[in-house]
Design a protein around this motif. Sequence first.
Motif, short mmCIF file in Angstrom:
data_model
loop_
_atom_site.label_atom_id
_atom_site.label_comp_id
_atom_site.label_asym_id
_atom_site.label_seq_id
_atom_site.Cartn_x
_atom_site.Cartn_y
_atom_site.Cartn_z
N LEU A 15 8.72 45.39 31.55
CA LEU A 15 10.14 45.20 31.82
C LEU A 15 10.82 46.44 32.40
O LEU A 15 11.81 46.33 33.11
CB LEU A 15 10.88 44.79 30.54
CG LEU A 15 10.60 43.38 30.04
CD1 LEU A 15 11.33 43.13 28.73
CD2 LEU A 15 10.99 42.32 31.06
N PHE A 16 10.30 47.62 32.09
CA PHE A 16 11.03 48.82 32.46
C PHE A 16 10.34 49.76 33.45
O PHE A 16 11.00 50.64 33.99
CB PHE A 16 11.38 49.63 31.20
CG PHE A 16 12.34 48.93 30.29
CD1 PHE A 16 13.68 48.81 30.64
CD2 PHE A 16 11.92 48.35 29.11
CE1 PHE A 16 14.57 48.16 29.81
CE2 PHE A 16 12.80 47.69 28.29
CZ PHE A 16 14.13 47.59 28.64
N ALA A 17 9.05 49.58 33.72
CA ALA A 17 8.38 50.64 34.48
C ALA A 17 7.55 50.22 35.68
O ALA A 17 7.34 51.05 36.56
CB ALA A 17 7.49 51.46 33.53
N VAL A 18 7.08 49.02 35.74
CA VAL A 18 6.14 48.67 36.82
C VAL A 18 6.76 47.64 37.77
O VAL A 18 7.67 46.91 37.40
CB VAL A 18 4.81 48.14 36.26
CG1 VAL A 18 4.08 49.21 35.47
CG2 VAL A 18 5.01 46.92 35.41
N PRO A 19 6.24 47.57 38.99
CA PRO A 19 6.78 46.62 39.97
C PRO A 19 6.53 45.16 39.58
O PRO A 19 5.46 44.81 39.13
CB PRO A 19 6.03 46.95 41.26
CG PRO A 19 5.38 48.25 41.05
CD PRO A 19 5.22 48.43 39.58
N TRP A 20 7.56 44.35 39.78
CA TRP A 20 7.45 42.91 39.58
C TRP A 20 7.25 42.20 40.91
O TRP A 20 6.60 41.17 40.96
CB TRP A 20 8.71 42.39 38.90
CG TRP A 20 8.60 42.43 37.42
CD1 TRP A 20 8.39 43.53 36.65
CD2 TRP A 20 8.66 41.31 36.54
NE1 TRP A 20 8.33 43.16 35.34
CE2 TRP A 20 8.50 41.81 35.24
CE3 TRP A 20 8.85 39.96 36.73
CZ2 TRP A 20 8.51 40.98 34.13
CZ3 TRP A 20 8.88 39.14 35.61
CH2 TRP A 20 8.70 39.65 34.34
N VAL A 21 7.85 42.72 41.92
CA VAL A 21 7.75 42.12 43.25
C VAL A 21 7.18 43.17 44.17
O VAL A 21 7.64 44.30 44.22
CB VAL A 21 9.14 41.67 43.77
CG1 VAL A 21 9.03 41.11 45.17
CG2 VAL A 21 9.78 40.68 42.82
N THR A 22 6.14 42.78 44.91
CA THR A 22 5.53 43.68 45.88
C THR A 22 5.24 42.88 47.14
O THR A 22 4.64 41.81 47.07
CB THR A 22 4.21 44.27 45.33
OG1 THR A 22 4.47 44.89 44.08
CG2 THR A 22 3.61 45.27 46.28
N PHE A 23 5.71 43.40 48.26
CA PHE A 23 5.34 42.76 49.53
C PHE A 23 5.25 43.80 50.62
O PHE A 23 5.83 44.87 50.54
CB PHE A 23 6.30 41.62 49.91
CG PHE A 23 7.73 42.04 50.10
CD1 PHE A 23 8.20 42.41 51.35
CD2 PHE A 23 8.62 42.04 49.02
CE1 PHE A 23 9.53 42.77 51.53
CE2 PHE A 23 9.94 42.41 49.19
CZ PHE A 23 10.39 42.77 50.45
N SER A 24 4.45 43.46 51.62
CA SER A 24 4.22 44.37 52.75
C SER A 24 4.49 43.64 54.04
O SER A 24 4.24 42.45 54.17
CB SER A 24 2.78 44.86 52.76
OG SER A 24 2.50 45.58 51.58
N SER A 25 4.99 44.39 55.00
CA SER A 25 5.19 43.88 56.34
C SER A 25 4.76 44.98 57.30
O SER A 25 5.48 45.96 57.49
CB SER A 25 6.66 43.51 56.55
OG SER A 25 6.86 43.09 57.88
N GLY A 26 3.58 44.83 57.83
CA GLY A 26 3.04 45.87 58.70
C GLY A 26 2.75 47.12 57.89
O GLY A 26 1.99 47.08 56.94
#
Length: 163
Positions: A15-26
């Motif tokens: 809840l407090f420290a790590v990414p929940w959403v990750t996306f890349s574009s190029g």
Amino acid sequence: MIPAGLGIVLELVALFAVPWVTFSSGTLSVSFTFLDLLQQSDRVKFSSDLATSYVQWFGFLLTALTMAAVLPWTLGALRTKRSAFLLSSIRRKPLTHTNFWWYRTVFAGRATLMLLLHAGGVVLIFARNFSLLGLGPYLLVGGALLVVAGAAIGPRKGTEMPH
């Protein structure tokens, strides 16, 4: 005790420290933590109002309830008839060696309910695109699974119970 404690720690880290959403574009890569989602919840278009509610308060509430409902059991705080009554809300079965299985079942059931609610919140948040899942939802659900295991195992050895 160890699985439940580790599970709570994983839930808090999720809840407090790590990414929940990750996306890349190029070459551009973007990540959002749960707190970032909370700060942006009025601007982000979630799949439903329930998903927004989960991000704004329900995810935190579930984690707090998990700590309050399961940790006293796994840490051995239920030692006397009075503490068992106050901390477990189980009124019909006293805490004895004979009824120990009942307490394990009740606390594991409570933890399972919270696991299902957390998983439902994750599904609601990512209903449109599960490919955006970061590490956070996995840690949250994994932590909740560990809490269920810890609740099913029960308190540490040596916890004295009334006879």
